[in-house]
Design a protein around this motif. Sequence first.
Motif: not given
Length: 244
Positions: A25-26, A45, A49, A146-147
């Motif tokens: 995802t990053d 997005r 986040i 994900r980030y």
Amino acid sequence: MTQDRQAARYRGPILDRRTRANSTTDQRLLDNRGPSDWVHTDPWRVLRIQSEFVEGFGALAELPRAVTVFGSARTPSESPVYESGVRLGAALAEAGYAVVTGGGPGAMEAANKGACEAGGLSVGLGIELPFEQSLNPWVDLGVNFRYFFVRKTMFVKYSQAFVCLPGGFGTLDEMFEALTLVQTRKITRFPIILFGTEFWGGLLEWITTTLVEAGTVSESDVALIRCTDDVDEVVRWIDESAGQ
């Protein structure tokens, strides 16, 4: 059960044993190559986040005082570093700290194991990667992200100190980011401790001789870092910083 079936892939908090992806995802967020449809998709997005921050804050809001332990995922379980990680996790738990790691194998698993076996709270903050990696079995409370930048925020927000076991680029990234935040007073000063004088000695010497002499950092900046081989000393430094 086949090896493929056993392999677990995480998409943020979601477990997916079937889908295989070559990107994260990053990467999809930060890579600006390709068609211009990102103009239309990137604003959406932001909601994902935001949801990761909400999930992380919600899961960790009632976390007691905690110490984050970083270290290599490649550390073998039979190595002295792994043993040190277990002792460190246990000592922190016995001192009343929750132990937070990246939730992976190796040195992270060691710290989680030590905390869990000592009756403390063992926390793992995982990250979506293009290869298979799941939270280690010693994690009591786990969150998958994900980030990277959301995950890093959780490490900083909920920790009273960082302890770095021998590690690679990921460990160095977390260590230097914490140092920068403390140096620039973006966060309250707290201990950043390197465990393993032989492993970290060369880096500290380079910082002292090259960076200080070049004037790119000051001697007071170097003083932000402590290094030891003594688990008890780690706990004492953290306790002193916490005002105990």
